[in-house]
Design an enzyme around this catalytic site. Structure first.
Site, PDB file in Angstrom:
ATOM      1  N   LYS A 195       0.836  -1.198   0.000  1.00 43.22           N
ATOM      2  CA  LYS A 195       0.000   0.000   0.000  1.00 43.22           C
ATOM      3  C   LYS A 195       0.875   1.252   0.000  1.00 43.22           C
ATOM      4  CE  LYS A 195      -3.485  -2.402   2.809  1.00 43.22           C
ATOM      5  NZ  LYS A 195      -3.986  -2.598   4.214  1.00 43.22           N
ATOM      6  N   LEU A 196       2.042   1.093   0.557  1.00 40.13           N
ATOM      7  CA  LEU A 196       2.962   2.213   0.715  1.00 40.13           C
ATOM      8  C   LEU A 196       4.322   1.753   0.220  1.00 40.13           C
ATOM      9  CD1 LEU A 196       3.284   5.054   2.055  1.00 40.13           C
ATOM     10  CD2 LEU A 196       3.979   3.870   4.132  1.00 40.13           C
TER      11      LEU A 196
END
Lengths: 361, 361, 361, 361
Positions: free
Chosen positions: A293-294
């Site tokens: 996600k990051l």
């Protein structure tokens, strides 16, 4: 001792009190203190980096921020394009609409006699009151509007843009929905069914058969396609909840279809939840890296604080420090007023994922 | 001093340690201590009252409870009809499906090297790991199933019942979705668009045009009609989130159409969020009374604890104390396998609210 | 995939509900779930290891545990030598004395009218009440006892042992102070000046010049000497506060004088505070390793939970699982009834540190 | 609807972002929002009231505020007589002394490798590092100073005043201890035995027999006598802990001897702990009223926030708004350099309580 000095490089600089400091001067002095004060100061730096880089900035918003007096801060962030896409709970949009329609929330007490309030039909949100009869009026207003639309499925993005437009035409007042309409910033509301906006939509069915139909799955497709189109993204999250996950989900989903997507380049969250109970609202930004996600080299910061403290300070500081960055910024340009949205002139469909490995569109 | 004695009636009884106590004996001894220990013991009493009374019991479920090892507790509560209707986040249903399909979550560490995990495509939920490639398999499995359905809008209640049925036929394994299918307990998922189940549904559109369409507004109508049909309700909430509000919303929405609805008669929540930041997850049950979500004379209790501690204890205690109450209980009977659900033989439409002031149906 | 399997070794095992389980069976099933439930189960294992090894076990106790109904749990842990040395806040000892003297705390409500309580002279601790006039009686009882002692400085260890003895002779009732007196377990109270026991001591000066003199610095010397004498230690902490730090400080201070001291071998804490605000109560056990408070290879676990939930469960489980370990255990033997304490026959002075590099004693 | 309007009087005023606002302008705009933002703004108003009224203002300080970069804020509050008496944990005074002696704390990471830090003898406080060898130097410096004093018991108030004086003479640098010395503001440290200052005192005994003797009970008498002399008091609490209770205890203890004492007239706390686990740090100001710690008509506010965020903002705002109030203020005048302290020329003994019903002194 050269090894020790590896760890002991930048001294803590005690905060020095001085009258007349502006918010960005205060935050500058907080960068060298510790704990959440340092994190709040870092949040400004991370936001600067987002504005300097060529990224699509998502803003997630959960918790009673609109009822609690932060709706014009969010409207300001939208109008000045500190952010490019809002993901919100339904409640925040509803309480925004409530005030944009000229009604108010009121200062109350957390130690209220709730039975007395119930008798007067006053609804309480911790230390804040609202008139339930006005809420019924809002629901009906939303139902009327929804019933006035051509009866077909609408993504929340399309519906909320139209709702914002109707609200602007009716009131000419500032707020989140009207600012997003005017700045052509898309709003997604993944849990619209769990809010009074959803209640209004449900009441539209009483007025017109087939009204109030929302294509929540289309939102997933559309938000992922937006990331496929512009794979460099950032996440600003206030309060966790469904918006936090929806923003991350867009990134994860997009990655299935495009190798260029690699998680948010920058992330900033202001949350009060904690990681150790396992819930998504309090989950750490480190954990988000395991999911992709990051980006694992992202500049990120998590501030453990109530947004009603942190956001007024942060937004006041950015109002001083960010304008030059905003002036140079080239934010994505959206068209939002029809079933298919465009970004920078390219379509962003909601009925199928764009595969960038094939020629798109 | 007669006035003083008004306040000083029931002494705290210090917990006396003894080997061999069962969970309900432990909770019985915790009723007379203080703070959250007392509240957990009270939770058992409140649940008993729900089971003794003629009420529809809603269970709300948020937080990573399925990934965290509580899915069979929830399945047990459903199978034995401690509850009548589940409202869940999508993630809890998804992680349940993951294990029911024969896959596992794994014991991990909160101090992981997330970059290393990302490289191995392992997803972390605090101290728990899962294999991302298996998740991709689940998404595809859901997409295939969704694409196999007649392409029309489905409420989450209908879709999840069908999904549970398909899962049961495929696996014959216990879990939340399969237990609910077999016990004919409806499941609502108001934020399905914010979950991997939603991602699977969105991928169905890639397989078949028009597939993966969810009528989230229909869920609002249906859940409110359920309360209109059976106005006496109770709420058991684990972790707050959208389920907590959706359960309350059903009650508030139903009240617009029926004077018999007066908020939940009993309420029990196990939450880790706090009221003072204004968010709905942590909001107090007292506050819920101002909205009419909870009857002002309701028996209720809020337990501030991680559900992974509180629920195993509480469910173990109820497994001893509740069977006689369950045996006497006459829970509502649902049919769930078509577009229109019934409760106790009466239809519960999703396209319009039943008005009990007019002759219904 | 051999690398991935490195991380994915032990599956989460969903908790299976069953009637009639005892606390240790419940905890055994919680070892394979996640989040704080897993941590609570791990706490039992860590405590087992302490009991199996040859270590001095310190118990720290902060928060309103005695008023809240856990004093007999702590007394049980002391009497059965699950622990060897108690470090407590003054309030916990005071509220213990209150009940051992035959008085009670009472079940109250957190939503009280505090002005009404104040008028009735009832003191509230969250949801628990007590009679202020009885507290005044306690203060006077403590003052009388302190005034009866030879007027010279007393470490809290000596004073509290004598107080426990006087309480036992007077009441013959179980409690923390009396259990510690009878089991000859030392009690340190580093913040005695911040408690009603301190208030009682201060009032002794009104009765007799020079009475109520506490040698708080002597406690530091004595506790460090205890660690120098027995360098292998463990820490069990309930609620943080001064006891948590005092136990760690004894270890750090001892290390100045003895190379054999290397931090606690095992550590277990049940806390509700969090690390990210920087306070010692919520500090992580990892952080303790940087200070040398905890051995870097220590078996340790931190449980984020209210002790009024966690401790009754944990103590009930240990009451089943620990007796064989307790039977084999050879705990340190103290004499506590004079100015200089002994452990295993060796003196533990409070006026100078023992230097093990020189011949001790 | 006249009854409803009783509750709905003051509308929430959404925060309007504007560049160039100073801290007090920001707080002024936060007074009409909700949740903790409103509480922080209210804190400024409550502090204004304290400064306008004729009250002795106690400041309590717990948590790692000095290590975390707030020591010069506290020094500023003392030097400018925003407060009249400091009650602190030992750690805050110790980390203040560390920097006043010319040493530093350093910016670190909460995700450190603590074993590596331990190897380098670096101590971690969440995200902040310090050099353990410098700490050993401090301990020795304190021990030398304590050994240089006439060997007799010292209240912490006397000892810390002398320590501050020695530190000022040695360094001429600003800090908490030196500011309090110069402004003649007393400091109490009820848990001095649980801190590195206590460790230094304990090491003084190695240097000189009878050195390092602290009369912690004398502090109780002296602080209560201070309240008896000046019965109108206020409490400002940062972080809870022993200082919070000690300030309240002085009030409760004084009330035994003087009918004029009626609890603090104003109270303000900035805490991160919560009430519902029963601990004193998180206890509500309402609860304090039941004990008589706080007047039932007191103006008070509790801010749930990390002090590293809240205090820099609040102090920056007060630096603008408070100077006129400070100029008019007539704070109590202390002499602190001997065994018996005076306030406004009257003695405040530590060996017996003043009884105002008899002629005092």
């Amino acid at each position: 001792m050269p090894k020790k000095s590896r760890f002991l490089q930048t001294p803590v600089e005690p905060f020095a009190v001085e009258g007349g400091l502006t918010a960005d001067q205060i935050l500058a002095r907080m960068e060298r203190i510790s704990f959440q004060g340092r994190n709040l100061a870092t949040a400004q730096r991370v936001w600067h980096k987002m504005l300097e880089d060529d990224v699509t900035i998502f803003l997630g918003m959960a918790g009673a921020l609109s009822a609690g007096g932060l709706r014009l801060v969010v409207a300001h962030l939208i109008a000045n394009r500190y952010v490019d896409c809002l993901v919100s709970t339904g409640a925040n949009l509803y309480h925004d609409l409530h005030e944009t329609r000229g009604q108010r929330h009121f200062i109350g007490s957390p130690h209220s006699d709730d039975a007395a309030l119930a008798e007067e039909r006053i609804d309480r949100v911790y230390d804040t009151y609202a008139d339930e009869e006005e809420f019924i009026g809002n629901d009906n207003w939303i139902a009327d509007f929804a019933a006035s639309l051509e009866p077909r499925p609408y993504t929340t993005r399309e519906f909320l843009h139209r709702l914002g437009g109707h609200l602007w035409e009716t009131t000419k007042r500032d707020g989140i929905l009207t600012a997003a309409f005017r700045a052509r910033v898309p709003i997604f509301c993944p849990a619209i069914g769990d809010s009074s906006i959803g209640m209004g939509l449900s009441q539209a069915r009483q007025k017109r058969a087939g009204a109030g139909t929302i294509d929540i799955i289309g939102d997933i497709v559309e938000s992922a396609n937006l990331v496929i189109r512009r794979p460099r993204t950032s996440s600003v999250v206030l309060g966790g909840g469904t918006p936090k996950n929806f923003i991350n989900q867009a990134s994860v989903q997009a990655e299935f279809y495009s190798p260029e997507v690699g998680g948010h380049r920058y992330a900033l969250q202001i949350v009060t939840d904690v990681p150790h109970f396992g819930g998504a609202s309090g989950s750490s930004l480190e954990e988000a890296q395991s999911w992709g996600k990051l980006a694992t080299d992202a500049a990120s910061v998590s501030v453990q604080a109530d947004a009603t403290i942190a956001l007024p300070i942060l937004a006041s500081a950015l109002a001083i420090s960010a304008p030059p960055l905003l002036a140079r910024r080239k934010p994505p340009v959206f068209t939002l007023d029809s079933r298919v949205m465009t970004v920078d002139g390219q379509t962003v469909p909601s009925d199928r994922f764009e595969d960038v490995n094939e020629p798109a569109v």
